[in-house]
Structures are given as structure tokens and as C-alpha cells.
Write a protein that holds these residues in place. Structure first.
Motif, mmCIF file in Angstrom:
data_model
loop_
_atom_site.group_PDB
_atom_site.id
_atom_site.type_symbol
_atom_site.label_atom_id
_atom_site.label_comp_id
_atom_site.label_asym_id
_atom_site.label_seq_id
_atom_site.Cartn_x
_atom_site.Cartn_y
_atom_site.Cartn_z
ATOM 1 N N ALA A 228 1.400 -1.825 -0.033
ATOM 2 C CA ALA A 228 0.111 -0.120 0.370
ATOM 3 C C ALA A 228 0.489 1.283 -0.108
ATOM 4 O O ALA A 228 0.126 2.175 -0.731
ATOM 5 N N LEU A 229 2.432 1.358 0.337
ATOM 6 C CA LEU A 229 3.028 2.490 0.702
ATOM 7 C C LEU A 229 2.895 2.711 -0.818
ATOM 8 O O LEU A 229 3.371 3.588 -1.379
ATOM 9 N N ILE A 230 4.038 2.260 -1.062
ATOM 10 C CA ILE A 230 3.699 1.865 -3.196
ATOM 11 C C ILE A 230 2.689 2.660 -4.026
ATOM 12 O O ILE A 230 2.842 3.368 -4.603
ATOM 13 N N ASP A 231 1.217 1.479 -3.558
ATOM 14 C CA ASP A 231 0.716 2.116 -4.237
ATOM 15 C C ASP A 231 -0.251 3.382 -3.686
ATOM 16 O O ASP A 231 -0.420 4.639 -4.748
ATOM 17 N N MET A 253 8.405 -9.809 2.851
ATOM 18 C CA MET A 253 8.167 -9.047 1.570
ATOM 19 C C MET A 253 8.278 -8.413 1.102
ATOM 20 O O MET A 253 8.315 -7.770 0.304
ATOM 21 N N ARG A 254 10.001 -8.402 1.756
ATOM 22 C CA ARG A 254 11.022 -7.617 1.219
ATOM 23 C C ARG A 254 10.904 -7.589 -0.485
ATOM 24 O O ARG A 254 10.663 -6.718 -1.444
ATOM 25 N N HIS A 260 6.525 -4.766 -6.574
ATOM 26 C CA HIS A 260 4.932 -4.050 -6.654
ATOM 27 C C HIS A 260 6.086 -2.634 -6.746
ATOM 28 O O HIS A 260 5.273 -2.086 -7.762
ATOM 29 N N ALA A 261 6.794 -2.242 -6.385
ATOM 30 C CA ALA A 261 7.577 -1.023 -6.816
ATOM 31 C C ALA A 261 7.667 -1.059 -8.492
ATOM 32 O O ALA A 261 7.421 -0.068 -9.416
ATOM 33 N N GLN A 262 8.840 -1.719 -9.106
ATOM 34 C CA GLN A 262 9.214 -1.511 -10.278
ATOM 35 C C GLN A 262 7.855 -1.903 -11.331
ATOM 36 O O GLN A 262 7.852 -1.467 -11.571
ATOM 37 N N PRO A 269 12.352 2.776 -6.783
ATOM 38 C CA PRO A 269 12.271 2.115 -6.068
ATOM 39 C C PRO A 269 13.431 2.191 -4.896
ATOM 40 O O PRO A 269 13.142 2.983 -4.238
ATOM 41 N N PRO A 270 12.745 1.174 -3.976
ATOM 42 C CA PRO A 270 12.210 1.858 -2.621
ATOM 43 C C PRO A 270 14.436 1.004 -2.034
ATOM 44 O O PRO A 270 14.739 0.301 -2.147
ATOM 45 N N VAL A 271 15.008 2.052 -0.953
ATOM 46 C CA VAL A 271 15.492 1.570 -0.688
ATOM 47 C C VAL A 271 15.276 0.335 0.610
ATOM 48 O O VAL A 271 14.595 0.810 2.118
#
Length: 310
Positions: A228-231, A253-254, A260-262, A269-271
Motif C-alpha cells: 500500500a505504501l507503493i500504491d 515481503m521484501r 511491486h515498486a518496479q 525503487p525503495p531503499v
């Protein structure tokens, strides 16, 4: 006063168990002697090590509720383990026994064992919602079992925030002897330490001058709702905003988070910063703190973010 703090063994890195370490440190500062009972499971080694600075740590054999296929039903039916726990509790030279429960059904065997003894006891329930509300398998049956155990033990419960206390009173009412409200707390960092940590974190993350860093601290697990953070952030990144997403922590879920970010976030892309002993300082590198969890009690990460001025 000598206090025994009993872990229900859910893990070393969740706020509900880190709470025990913070509580032990505060009790020591108040002049109490603390005995910390921590299950022997390997995942509890990190918490046991942290507790050593403020407590006498005792590791004990224990099958945790969430290691059982039938969850609380299995813990309730394991009379042999309850007897062993009761004997261990009775041998403790303490004035009060405190049981740490993630939810009301967590550690019912610990509650039943404590109720058999002579030592005054109480428990902290971090998340007050019922199993049915949380969508757990056989939730209604598990909730009825918790009601039965609480009725038979007449325990005292600590809620970590006012809303949790209201929920527990709605669920159990007169079944409990008393529901106390004791807000969660965390150590307050020094401003100088936060400033140093901010510079170091942003350098490590490769943050450019105009980038706004948003993120969170915690386990990358379903409860924390990482996708949901990405969304929520994808529309901003797609509008040309200079955003950097950081997740301080790790979990099962890493890979799903990064994939999902990609797929959704495109150029965002998340760090993933991994597990950090200095997470409460590390989050000073953020500009905005987000908490996408499906449910919480009163999260320690949220309090730490407030102390960091986020």
C-alpha cells in the motif's frame, strides 16, 4: 521491588516485544530488580541479549502460540506446558509477574499458568482487536476461548492507548478485574544525535539535494501492508516529484515490495535499509514518516518518528 517480565516469544524485532526491553530499562531506572523470562527459540536471541543490560535473563522452553497450528486452541489444550510454566513462575523470587501479549489470545497458557500461583500478575495486550475482526481462521471460536480464559482467571490487563482500552472493555467488560491504561513510551533521543544520524543516513541512501525522503520503520510483513505504501506514493512519483522511499527493517515481503515498486512505482525503487540497532536515530534521515499498517496498538516506531520531528 522485583518484577518478572515474561515474553510470549513472538520475535525480537516487533514493537510488542521491544516494549519489554524499554519497560525493563525504565523499571531498572526506577530502582526495581527485573527478571526477564524469554523463550529459548532462536528468534528471541536478539531480544534476550538486549535485555541483559537491565535484567537477569532466564531462557525457558516454550512453544509460542504462533508456532502452533491451532494457535490459541493449542496453547489452551497444552496442560503439560501450563503445569511446567506454573512451577517455574512459583519458583521465581519476585513480587509481581508481568505477561506480554501481542493480542488477547496470545500466550493464554502463560495467563493460565500465572493464575495458578501466589504471585500477583497482570498482562499487557498490545493489539485489542478480536481474532474475528482481524480475519483470523476460526476467529469466532478463538474469541470465545479467550473470553472463557479471562473469565476463569480474572486478570488485570494493561492497554497501551485509550482506544485499545475501550475495545478491551467492550470485548470483556466485567470478565476482567481491571483494565489499566498505560501509554507506550520510548527513550527520547538527543537533538545532536539525530542531526548526525540524519546526515549519515541520507549519505548512505544516496539522497540528492532536492529529494524528499519518505518511509517507515518495521517488519516487511502483511500486517504492515507494505504494498500500500507503493500504491499511495506512485502517483506523486509519476507526477515528477523527487521522492525517495526508504524502509528501515526487513521481512518476508521484501522481494514483493521491491517487485511491486518496479511494476507500479516505475522510477521509485525503495531503499531497504535492513535491521538496524539504531533505527530510532536512523529514521531522522526521513522527511515524512508513513505507517501503512492494517492494524496496530500504539506503535513504538510512530512515537520514535514524533521524537525525531517527522
Amino acid at each position: 521491588m522485583r518484577v518478572a517480565l515474561v515474553s510470549s516469544g513472538s520475535g525480537s524485532r516487533g514493537g510488542g516485544e521491544i516494549y519489554l526491553a524499554v519497560l525493563a530499562e525504565a523499571l531498572q531506572d526506577a530502582g526495581c530488580e527485573v527478571v526477564a523470562l524469554v523463550p529459548r527459540a532462536e528468534r528471541m536471541d536478539e531480544l534476550a541479549e538486549r535485555l541483559q543490560s537491565s535484567s537477569e535473563v532466564v531462557r525457558f522452553p516454550y512453544i509460542a502460540t504462533y508456532d502452533r497450528r491451532l494457535r490459541s486452541l493449542g496453547a489452551w489444550a497444552d496442560v503439560a506446558q501450563q503445569r511446567q510454566l506454573a512451577a517455574q513462575f512459583a519458583a521465581l523470587p519476585v513480587d509481581v509477574l508481568h505477561i506480554n501479549q501481542q493480542v488477547a489470545e496470545d500466550g493464554l497458557d502463560l495467563v493460565l499458568a500465572a493464575a495458578q500461583g501466589r504471585i500477583p500478575w497482570l498482562s499487557t495486550v498490545h493489539v485489542a482487536h478480536s481474532a474475528r475482526v482481524l480475519g483470523a481462521r476460526m476467529g469466532g471460536l478463538r474469541d470465545r476461548l479467550v473470553q472463557r480464559v479471562y473469565r476463569s482467571t480474572q486478570g488485570q490487563v494493561v492497554a497501551v492507548c485509550s482506544d485499545a482500552r475501550k475495545v478491551l472493555l467492550r470485548r470483556f467488560g466485567a470478565v476482567l478485574r481491571q483494565v489499566h491504561q498505560v501509554y507506550n513510551g520510548v527513550p527520547i533521543p538527543r537533538a545532536d544525535d539525530l542531526a548526525v544520524a540524519r546526515r549519515r543516513a541520507r549519505q548512505d541512501w544516496g539522497v540528492r539535494e532536492r529529494e524528499v525522503v519518505v518511509g517507515t520503520v518495521g517488519r516487511i510483513e502483511a500486517q504492515k501492508n507494505p504494498l500500500a505504501l507503493i500504491d499511495r506514493l506512485a502517483p506523486f512519483a509519476g507526477s515528477g516529484h523527487a521522492l525517495r522511499l526508504v524502509w528501515i527493517g526487513d521481512g518476508s515481503m521484501r522481494e514483493a515490495l521491491c517487485a511491486h515498486a518496479q511494476r507500479i512505482g516505475g522510477a521509485m525503487p525503495p531503499v531497504v535499509d535492513g535491521w538496524r540497532a539504531d533505527a530510532s536515530l536512523r529514521l531522522a534521515g526521513l522527511d515524512v514518516f508513513l505507517l501503512p499498517s492494517r492494524f496496530e496498538g500504539l506503535p513504538l516506531a510512530l512515537l520514535e518518528a514524533m521524537h525525531a520531528g517527522l
